[in-house]
Structures are given as structure tokens and as C-alpha cells.
Design an enzyme around this catalytic site. Structure first.
Site, mmCIF file in Angstrom:
data_model
loop_
_atom_site.group_PDB
_atom_site.id
_atom_site.type_symbol
_atom_site.label_atom_id
_atom_site.label_comp_id
_atom_site.label_asym_id
_atom_site.label_seq_id
_atom_site.Cartn_x
_atom_site.Cartn_y
_atom_site.Cartn_z
ATOM 1 N N GLU A 57 0.498 -1.505 0.264
ATOM 2 C CA GLU A 57 0.349 0.159 -0.082
ATOM 3 C C GLU A 57 0.766 1.580 -0.026
ATOM 4 O OE1 GLU A 57 -2.988 0.301 -0.518
ATOM 5 O OE2 GLU A 57 -3.533 -1.523 -0.541
ATOM 6 N N CYS A 212 -13.595 1.070 -14.586
ATOM 7 C CA CYS A 212 -14.090 3.025 -14.447
ATOM 8 C C CYS A 212 -13.672 3.865 -14.176
ATOM 9 C CB CYS A 212 -15.453 2.955 -13.137
ATOM 10 S SG CYS A 212 -16.226 4.624 -13.027
ATOM 11 N N CYS A 219 -17.666 1.247 -19.727
ATOM 12 C CA CYS A 219 -18.671 1.288 -19.187
ATOM 13 C C CYS A 219 -19.881 0.067 -20.086
ATOM 14 C CB CYS A 219 -19.694 2.850 -19.811
ATOM 15 S SG CYS A 219 -19.400 3.976 -18.534
ATOM 16 N N CYS A 222 -19.285 -2.451 -18.068
ATOM 17 C CA CYS A 222 -19.531 -3.076 -16.800
ATOM 18 C C CYS A 222 -20.458 -3.397 -15.908
ATOM 19 C CB CYS A 222 -19.432 -1.524 -15.861
ATOM 20 S SG CYS A 222 -19.786 -0.478 -14.928
ATOM 21 N N CYS A 228 -25.655 2.991 -12.473
ATOM 22 C CA CYS A 228 -25.039 3.984 -12.624
ATOM 23 C C CYS A 228 -25.683 5.451 -13.153
ATOM 24 C CB CYS A 228 -24.003 3.901 -13.466
ATOM 25 S SG CYS A 228 -22.089 5.155 -14.014
#
Length: 309
Positions: A57, A212, A219, A222, A228
Site C-alpha cells: 500500500e 471505471c 461502461c 461494467c 450508474c
DNA sequence: AACCCGTGGGT
DNA sequence: TACCCAAGGGT
């Protein structure tokens, strides 16, 4: 905004069908997407420790996945636990950081390893509050370690998650950084079961990274496009962001050159030799002083500069 | 709260 | 080419 016609057919209000409703973030479909399309990344392999999650991270803060992968592997092989890293000079962490950028992250990761060793018996803490006390661990990283390292229920909102959250549930695009409000809003969609919640968070993140995206969102592929709000609103553009200053001639460039010279040398470097990295002596001096102040470089002797011990 | 902090890939 | 921006954090 780069939105393709094929991905964004201007359909005339087709029925939502089996959608969960406008502005929803349905966990089942997001998790199914993750199951089908997740990337195999080293910090996702079975057996990854919370320390591995923390290292990944920190490396991923403002640095692309592809550049982090090899550095992560080498780091974990060399320092498999926090005490392993804490036992070495911080300069070794800075050297191993290589060209990942923002070398203060290496210094902070080393300081975090030291704090974990001294205050937590060498075990990465498992609560957000304790994680937040570690150097280099902010609101995002603390929750990422709690969720992905310990499978705790915590709203993890990075730039990818925020983009998905903002678009899908608010109908607007954004390039801002996450706030407490964003974490609270995501929490509404977070499954109650902690393990499922952690998978949900990584699934939303993966959707933001793979489909995204900021550029050309996919899209058409998606799993939640029917729900959305951003799509329903016609993909309104994000507010303009303040431009970053020029890179050429910046202090950041000069600092980067000085750090590269220090990393590439086996030991301390004479100041005279180090000065060769930049023609403007005033600026060079200012940058060297800032690196010394940051602890990224140390004056090991009069006229000699090295990585911290 | 705006600004600073590295490096390199994508377009 | 030049510009955007990428699993942010600290001040």
C-alpha cells in the site's frame, strides 16, 4: 472527455431491468466482477501477511501497479517482517526504494517498521486507530491494511473507489481526494460481514482501476452500468483540477537527481562531485539542505554526503 | 487548505 | 510534444 460512442450508447431510457436501482452499489455484482476479472498481483497471493499489505500500500501511493510489482517482490524477500527492516539502516530502505519516487515513503516505511517493532512486538497493528499512528500511514492506508491484511470491516476509499462512488451513486465525476464523508457514504454499501466487506472494497477498487477509469471508462462491460447515476446523467465532466507546476527545473527534479546520485554510489559522495548534478548552485544548495532536513541524506563528514545510517 | 513531494507510463 | 495522472501523506 474521452467517452466512446460504443461504450456510451445514447439509449433512450431503456428499462433498468434487474438493476438494484439508480445510484446503487450492489455488492453481489461487484464481487462477481472481481472474481472473474481480478489481476493476479503478488500482494494478493495466499499467505500475504499484513506487513506485505502495508508494504504494497505504501509503494502504491501515487505509483502505478506495474512499477510496484518487482520492487514489492524484492522488498518482501529481503525484509519479510517489520523487525527485519528495522534492523537495517534507513538508508538501505531508501536505496532499495530505487526509482519508485517520493523516497520519503521509504524513510517512513522504515520508521513504521521501527515503531511496529518497538511498540507492537513486531506485529503490524490491526486497528485503524493504531495504524494511523504509524509514519506514512494515512486514512486510506490504515483502512486498507485493516481490511486487506486483517479482513476487518472498514470503508477503504482511494482514488479509484472515490471515482466509482462519485459516479455511480452521485452522478458526478471527481478528481478530488477522499474525505470522511466519502468513507461514510461508502459504508452504507459495505456488507456487514467483515470478510465480505473487505472483498467488496477490493472489488470496487478493481472496477475503478480496470473499467471505471479516468480516461475512457469501459461502461459497456461494467456490471453496474444499469445502476450508474453518472451514466444516467449523460457522463458529466469532472471539475477542472489545478495544474501542477512545471517539472523541468523544479526542486523536485533537482532533489531527484541528488537522490539518484546517492543511491548509485556505494558510499558517501563528495559534495563537489554531487554538485555536478545541477548547474544552478543556489538551487542545488537549497535542495541538498531540504534533503538533509528531511533525513533523506546525511552529512557523514565535512564535505561528504551519504544516505542515512 | 493549498501546496509540496519523484518517477514514468499512457495518449 | 506536452500533458495527464497514478492503491496518498504530511504540513
Amino acid at each position: 472527455m474521452p467517452v466512446t460512442e460504443s461504450d456510451h450508447p445514447s439509449d433512450d431510457g431503456g428499462a433498468p431491468g434487474a438493476g438494484a436501482g439508480p445510484g446503487a452499489l450492489p455488492a453481489d455484482r461487484l464481487i462477481a466482477f472481481y472474481t472473474d476479472h481480478r489481476r493476479d498481483l503478488p500482494w494478493r497471493e495466499p499467505g500475504t501477511t499484513p506487513w506485505g499489505v502495508l508494504v504494497s500500500e505504501v509503494m502504491l501511493q501515487q505509483t502505478q501497479v506495474a512499477r510496484v510489482v518487482p520492487a514489492y517482490r524484492q522488498w518482501i524477500e529481503r525484509w519479510p517482517t517489520p523487525p527485519d527492516l528495522a534492523a537495517e539502516p534507513s538508508g538501505e530502505a531508501v536505496r532499495a526504494w530505487g526509482r519508485l519516487g517520493y523516497p520519503r515513503r521509504a524513510l517512513r516505511l522504515h520508521a513504521a517498521a521501527t515503531a511496529i517493532t518497538d511498540r507492537h512486538h513486531g506485529r503490524v497493528p490491526d486497528t485503524v486507530d493504531e495504524l494511523l499512528t504509524l509514519p506514512g500511514v494515512g486514512e486510506y492506508t490504515a483502512r486498507a491494511v485493516a481490511a486487506f491484511g486483517y479482513r476487518r470491516r472498514a470503508p477503504v476509499v482511494d482514488t479509484n473507489v472515490l471515482r466509482v462512488l462519485s459516479r455511480a451513486t452521485r452522478g458526478v465525476d471527481t478528481r478530488a481526494s477522499a474525505t470522511a464523508t466519502d468513507r461514510r457514504d461508502l459504508d452504507r454499501w459495505l456488507p456487514q460481514d467483515p470478510d465480505t466487506a473487505a472483498t467488496f472494497s477490493i472489488a470496487v477498487m478493481e472496477l475503478g482501476a480496470l473499467l471505471c477509469t479516468t480516461g475512457e471508462p469501459g461502461c459497456s462491460q461494467c456490471p453496474i452500468s444499469d445502476d450508474c447515476a453518472w451514466r444516467a446523467a449523460g457522463y458529466p465532466a469532472a471539475a477542472a483540477v489545478r495544474r501542477q507546476g512545471a517539472w523541468a527545473g523544479s526542486d523536485r527534479q533537482v532533489r531527484g537527481r541528488i537522490m539518484a546520485a546517492l543511491r548509485d554510489a556505494p558510499a558517501a559522495v563528495a559534495e563537489g562531485e554531487l554538485a555536478a548534478v545541477w548547474p544552478d548552485v543556489q538551487q542545488w544548495r537549497r535542495c541538498l539542505d531540504s534533503l538533509l532536513a528531511d533525513g533523506l541524506a546525511v552529512r557523514v563528514d565535512v564535505g561528504w554526503i551519504g544516505l542515512p545510517g
